[in-house]
Design a protein around this motif. Structure first.
Motif, PDB file in Angstrom:
ATOM      1  N   GLY A  67       0.932  -1.184   0.036  1.00  0.00           N
ATOM      2  CA  GLY A  67      -0.086  -0.158  -0.016  1.00  0.00           C
ATOM      3  C   GLY A  67       0.950   1.377  -0.067  1.00  0.00           C
ATOM      4  N   GLY A  68       1.973   1.221  -0.215  1.00  0.00           N
ATOM      5  CA  GLY A  68       3.038   2.584  -0.203  1.00  0.00           C
ATOM      6  C   GLY A  68       3.404   2.586  -1.628  1.00  0.00           C
ATOM      7  N   ASP A  69       3.957   4.069  -1.771  1.00  0.00           N
ATOM      8  CA  ASP A  69       4.758   4.478  -2.830  1.00  0.00           C
ATOM      9  C   ASP A  69       6.215   5.127  -2.572  1.00  0.00           C
ATOM     10  N   TYR A  70       6.955   3.798  -2.778  1.00  0.00           N
ATOM     11  CA  TYR A  70       8.443   4.490  -2.556  1.00  0.00           C
ATOM     12  C   TYR A  70       9.284   4.323  -3.596  1.00  0.00           C
ATOM     13  N   PRO A 127       5.321   5.966  12.660  1.00  0.00           N
ATOM     14  CA  PRO A 127       4.531   4.794  12.839  1.00  0.00           C
ATOM     15  C   PRO A 127       3.033   4.667  12.137  1.00  0.00           C
ATOM     16  N   ALA A 128       2.674   5.899  11.936  1.00  0.00           N
ATOM     17  CA  ALA A 128       1.373   6.125  11.460  1.00  0.00           C
ATOM     18  C   ALA A 128       1.431   5.697   9.864  1.00  0.00           C
ATOM     19  N   GLU A 129       2.469   5.952   9.331  1.00  0.00           N
ATOM     20  CA  GLU A 129       2.552   5.228   7.791  1.00  0.00           C
ATOM     21  C   GLU A 129       3.124   3.859   7.760  1.00  0.00           C
ATOM     22  N   HIS A 130       3.995   3.539   8.707  1.00  0.00           N
ATOM     23  CA  HIS A 130       4.733   2.268   8.370  1.00  0.00           C
ATOM     24  C   HIS A 130       4.082   1.183   9.191  1.00  0.00           C
ATOM     25  N   VAL A 131       3.388   1.486  10.170  1.00  0.00           N
ATOM     26  CA  VAL A 131       2.846   0.206  10.767  1.00  0.00           C
ATOM     27  C   VAL A 131       1.663  -0.499   9.965  1.00  0.00           C
ATOM     28  N   PRO A 132       0.917   0.223   9.276  1.00  0.00           N
ATOM     29  CA  PRO A 132       0.001  -0.475   8.126  1.00  0.00           C
ATOM     30  C   PRO A 132       0.584  -0.984   7.392  1.00  0.00           C
ATOM     31  N   PHE A 133       1.816  -0.981   6.818  1.00  0.00           N
ATOM     32  CA  PHE A 133       2.533  -1.593   5.788  1.00  0.00           C
ATOM     33  C   PHE A 133       2.918  -2.843   6.484  1.00  0.00           C
ATOM     34  N   LEU A 134       3.365  -2.831   7.679  1.00  0.00           N
ATOM     35  CA  LEU A 134       3.634  -4.189   8.233  1.00  0.00           C
ATOM     36  C   LEU A 134       2.396  -4.813   8.662  1.00  0.00           C
ATOM     37  N   GLN A 135       1.536  -4.423   9.050  1.00  0.00           N
ATOM     38  CA  GLN A 135       0.341  -5.013   9.274  1.00  0.00           C
ATOM     39  C   GLN A 135      -0.300  -5.771   7.963  1.00  0.00           C
ATOM     40  N   GLU A 136      -0.190  -4.971   6.869  1.00  0.00           N
ATOM     41  CA  GLU A 136      -0.659  -5.819   5.631  1.00  0.00           C
ATOM     42  C   GLU A 136       0.228  -6.734   5.029  1.00  0.00           C
TER      43      GLU A 136
END
Length: 200
Positions: A67-70, A127-136
């Motif tokens: 879900g990210g765009d890096y 964490p607001a951005e990266h925790v959801p990445f890890l959860q996904e």
């Protein structure tokens, strides 16, 4: 009877320790995620000439899948600048060959341990951005704990990870970023020629 969330919360515990290092469980999770990126993602999404390291295209692909765009960081940043970022953050990495085997290795690639450090720092910084990445990632990928061979729970409770950025880490990161910008600016400045001096 304990709910699914309660069982998962007991399994994960607090994943960032007081010294800001990953807990043993988080370390195993991130190592398992690195292995997954190297094996499963490579087969499906990465060019065949790529090597068995966490190269920028693999990391960009991972972030897109969760879900990210890096892409701007991993695909548009100069190799030397990305390598400097890894070095500044203390993330172990190597330099790997490009698509052309006759050129010197220049592509910065995180080692598995470097990936653990990288991901831990992202969780502390934002964490607001990266925790959801890890959860996904936990929900979507079949990640296995290499210590016991058992799969990780597919639910990663939000409270297992930081709720807000770590101020000391953010301040330190800002100093490193400022130094990076100054170093990049200095490297782009033309070399000054010495002034003409009269003959004695």
């Amino acid at each position: 009877m304990a709910s699914h969330h309660e069982v998962a919360a007991r399994y994960w515990g607090h994943l960032i320790q007081q010294d800001k290092k990953p807990s043993p469980v988080l370390q195993q999770l991130l190592l398992g995620l690195a292995k997954y990126i190297l094996t499963c993602l490579q087969k499906k999404h990465v060019a065949p000439w790529d090597v068995d390291c966490l190269t920028p295209p693999k990391l960009a692909t991972f972030y897109r899948l969760v879900g990210g765009d890096y892409d701007p960081l991993f695909l548009d940043t100069q190799d030397s600048s990305l390598s400097f970022i890894y070095q500044s953050l203390g993330c172990f990495h190597t330099l790997q060959p490009t698509k052309d085997p006759y050129t010197s290795p220049t592509v910065p690639a995180l080692t598995a341990r470097g990936f653990v450090k990288w991901q831990t720092m992202q969780l502390l910084l934002d964490p607001a951005e990266h925790v959801p990445f890890l959860q996904e990632a936990v929900k979507r990928f079949d990640l296995v704990n290499s210590q016991d061979g058992e799969p990780f729970p597919s639910l990663l409770p939000r409270e297992a990870l930081p709720m807000k950025p770590d101020k000391a880490m953010v301040d330190w990161h800002d100093l490193v970023s400022e130094k990076l910008m100054l170093d990049v600016k200095a490297s782009r400045e033309p070399t000054k020629t010495p002034p003409d001096l009269p003959w004695p």
